[in-house]
Design an enzyme around this catalytic site. Structure first.
Site, short mmCIF file in Angstrom:
data_model
loop_
_atom_site.label_atom_id
_atom_site.label_comp_id
_atom_site.label_asym_id
_atom_site.label_seq_id
_atom_site.Cartn_x
_atom_site.Cartn_y
_atom_site.Cartn_z
N GLY A 1 -22.12 7.79 20.40
CA GLY A 1 -22.21 8.16 18.98
C GLY A 1 -22.40 6.95 18.09
O GLY A 1 -23.20 6.97 17.14
N CYS A 2 -21.68 5.87 18.39
CA CYS A 2 -21.76 4.66 17.58
C CYS A 2 -23.14 4.01 17.70
O CYS A 2 -23.68 3.50 16.72
CB CYS A 2 -20.66 3.69 17.98
SG CYS A 2 -19.00 4.38 17.74
N THR A 3 -23.71 4.05 18.90
CA THR A 3 -25.04 3.50 19.12
C THR A 3 -26.07 4.31 18.34
O THR A 3 -26.93 3.74 17.64
CB THR A 3 -25.38 3.48 20.62
OG1 THR A 3 -24.40 2.67 21.29
CG2 THR A 3 -26.77 2.95 20.87
#
Length: 155
Positions: free
Chosen positions: A43-45
């Site tokens: 998700g962060c990527t």
């Protein structure tokens, strides 16, 4: 808890590459400060790539993008290099910025309770005031929503 209309908390922390970034460095610009749990996770990527891909549109709307996590500068540098990111990332190792914005929260996963960073985004206007807050962010569509809000702020 920080609210719309509040003055943004002052900060001066290290970003990727080892440079310092202070709130005052964004004076006269809109600042999108997005908090995320951890470098190099799915998700962060996806969120970091999304902000990077829209960087020109944010720049055209007088906006600076900064991601914030508790990862080290070295991890940020590797993350940026691995995915060719064009945004800067703040290393908040001691959690002071997360505390100031109320994003260091109790979380639950698989029945276990732990402390972690809530995925949240704060739009700070050119006068240094909180103009918009997104809490408990879901990544799909978020970057587009933030860009639309920044664009409307400049209208």
């Amino acid at each position: 808890m920080i609210s719309i209309g509040d003055k943004a908390p002052e900060f001066n922390l290290t970003i990727d590459g080892g440079a310092q970034f202070a709130l005052s460095d964004a004076a006269g610009k809109n600042l999108v400060l997005y908090f995320y749990p951890k470098d190099d996770t799915p998700g962060c990527t996806k969120e970091a790539i999304g902000f990077s891909e829209q960087l020109e549109n944010f720049n055209a709307n007088n906006a600076v993008i900064l991601g914030v996590s508790r990862d080290t500068v070295k991890k940020h540098d590797k993350f940026i290099c691995k995915y060719g990111l064009h945004i800067h990332l703040i290393s908040d190792e001691d959690g002071s910025l997360c505390e100031a914005f109320g994003t260091w929260v109790e979380k639950q996963m698989y029945g276990k309770t732990y402390m972690g960073i809530e995925r949240a985004t704060f739009l700070i206007n050119s006068q240094g005031e909180i103009a918009h807050i997104w809490r408990k962010v879901k990544v799909p569509g978020h970057v587009e929503d933030v860009l639309a809000t920044v664009t409307a702020l400049n209208s």
